[in-house]
Design a protein around this motif. Structure first.
Motif, short mmCIF file in Angstrom:
data_model
loop_
_atom_site.label_atom_id
_atom_site.label_comp_id
_atom_site.label_asym_id
_atom_site.label_seq_id
_atom_site.Cartn_x
_atom_site.Cartn_y
_atom_site.Cartn_z
N TYR A 36 1.03 -1.52 -0.26
CA TYR A 36 0.30 0.13 0.29
C TYR A 36 1.20 1.54 0.19
O TYR A 36 0.24 2.43 0.35
CB TYR A 36 -1.01 0.26 1.31
CG TYR A 36 -2.32 -1.19 1.13
CD1 TYR A 36 -2.54 -1.55 0.32
CD2 TYR A 36 -1.93 -1.73 2.50
CE1 TYR A 36 -3.84 -2.60 0.20
CE2 TYR A 36 -3.28 -2.80 2.16
CZ TYR A 36 -3.95 -3.04 1.39
OH TYR A 36 -5.24 -4.09 1.25
N ALA A 37 2.36 1.11 -0.71
CA ALA A 37 2.87 2.25 -0.06
C ALA A 37 2.42 3.02 -0.78
O ALA A 37 2.77 5.24 -0.18
CB ALA A 37 4.04 1.76 -0.92
N GLU A 38 2.48 3.33 -2.18
CA GLU A 38 1.81 4.40 -2.78
C GLU A 38 0.11 4.71 -3.13
O GLU A 38 -0.27 5.84 -4.06
CB GLU A 38 1.85 4.11 -4.38
CG GLU A 38 3.44 3.85 -4.87
CD GLU A 38 4.48 4.73 -3.78
OE1 GLU A 38 4.05 5.70 -4.15
OE2 GLU A 38 5.87 4.07 -3.78
N ASP A 39 0.18 4.35 -1.99
CA ASP A 39 -2.11 4.11 -2.11
C ASP A 39 -2.75 4.80 -0.85
O ASP A 39 -3.81 5.44 -0.69
CB ASP A 39 -2.61 2.77 -1.67
CG ASP A 39 -1.71 1.63 -3.16
OD1 ASP A 39 -1.50 2.39 -4.22
OD2 ASP A 39 -2.09 0.76 -2.84
N GLU A 41 -2.14 8.37 1.85
CA GLU A 41 -1.70 9.96 1.97
C GLU A 41 -1.27 10.47 3.42
O GLU A 41 -0.19 11.23 3.60
CB GLU A 41 -2.80 11.10 1.73
CG GLU A 41 -3.05 11.10 -0.13
CD GLU A 41 -4.26 11.81 0.41
OE1 GLU A 41 -4.49 12.86 1.29
OE2 GLU A 41 -4.74 12.88 -0.27
N SER A 217 -4.53 7.62 -0.98
CA SER A 217 -4.55 8.33 -2.28
C SER A 217 -5.62 8.34 -3.16
O SER A 217 -5.70 7.62 -3.18
CB SER A 217 -2.87 8.83 -2.36
OG SER A 217 -2.93 7.61 -3.08
N ASP A 219 -4.25 8.36 -6.33
CA ASP A 219 -3.35 6.66 -6.57
C ASP A 219 -4.36 5.64 -6.30
O ASP A 219 -4.75 4.88 -6.90
CB ASP A 219 -2.01 7.27 -6.82
CG ASP A 219 -1.68 7.76 -7.47
OD1 ASP A 219 -2.10 8.75 -7.96
OD2 ASP A 219 -0.53 8.02 -7.19
N LYS A 223 -6.90 2.86 -8.62
CA LYS A 223 -5.91 1.22 -8.88
C LYS A 223 -7.21 0.33 -8.23
O LYS A 223 -6.73 -0.67 -8.69
CB LYS A 223 -4.48 1.23 -7.54
CG LYS A 223 -4.15 0.22 -8.03
CD LYS A 223 -3.23 -0.39 -6.56
CE LYS A 223 -1.87 -1.38 -6.79
NZ LYS A 223 -0.59 -0.83 -5.52
#
Length: 226
Positions: A36-39, A41, A217, A219, A223
């Motif tokens: 979940y690193a990019e998902d 905020e 986020s 993203d 996703k």
């Protein structure tokens, strides 16, 4: 934001206030699943704070309802972790205090979201026949209350089975302009109108495996959108 960079707190039935300008905690300060690193905020409410607040709510519930028999009605799926932890604390308090609370736990599943939007349609999945609630003291446990439409519809459904008393414990109450109805009797945190995940709260069934309550986020929304 309160002095020192922490969300403001206040002692009231509205719970711990997290202001609109609170940016949350940076993700790198906490452990969470790498997938979940990019998902996400930010971390809005760390797990430890959730647990401390849950203990306080359990003590309030014991003070109000102790020495009564109650049916805990857990609203699935988003409320399961909060309900589980709340029940465990109440059980511990019942073992170590002069007052005790005899509990029976039952479950009901509601569905009213599509992606990040609450819909007008409320679907009750599971035991629509809640005749076990007749004449009982009922504690509904919900993970999050936002517009209040879902809770209002659930309460309307529950009271048709003529319980003796109905109380509601909500871990989160979201400040939304379209909110209807009254606040839960026991509120953990009042939060800004941001879509949060974690601690069993999901976005299309993802993010339930987060321990903290986080803000998803854009993203992440794209996703996992359906």
């Amino acid at each position: 934001m309160a002095d020192g960079g922490a969300p403001a707190a206040r002692g009231s039935s509205r719970g711990v206030l997290i202001r609109d300008d609170w940016p949350g905690f940076p993700l790198h300060l906490f452990s969470f699943p790498k997938h979940y690193a990019e998902d996400l905020e930010c971390v809005l409410i760390p797990h430890g704070i959730i647990m401390d607040r849950t203990e306080r709510l359990a003590r309030d519930i014991m003070s109000d309802l102790g020495d009564h028999d109650i049916v805990v009605l857990c609203v699935l799926k988003g409320g399961y972790q909060f309900c589980s932890d709340l029940v465990e604390v109440i059980k511990a308090l019942s073992r170590t205090s002069e007052r005790s609370l005899l509990m029976r736990v039952d479950f009901i599943r509601l569905h009213s979201y599509l992606n990040d939007q609450s819909t007008e349609d409320l679907h009750i999945v599971g035991p629509e026949d809640l005749s076990i609630l007749s004449g009982k003291n009922v504690l509904i446990v919900e993970g999050i209350v936002d517009t209040g439409k879902t809770m209002k519809a659930l309460l309307k459904h529950v009271v048709t089975f003529q319980p003796k008393m109905v109380k509601v414990a909500g871990l989160l109450v979201k400040r939304v302009a379209s909110g209807v109805g009254s606040l839960p009797d026991y509120v953990g945190f009042e939060i800004p109108n941001r879509f949060v995940v974690g601690y069993a709260l999901d976005y299309n069934e993802y993010f339930r495996d987060l321990s903290h309550i986080c803000v998803i986020s854009d993203d992440g929304k794209r996703k996992y959108k359906v």
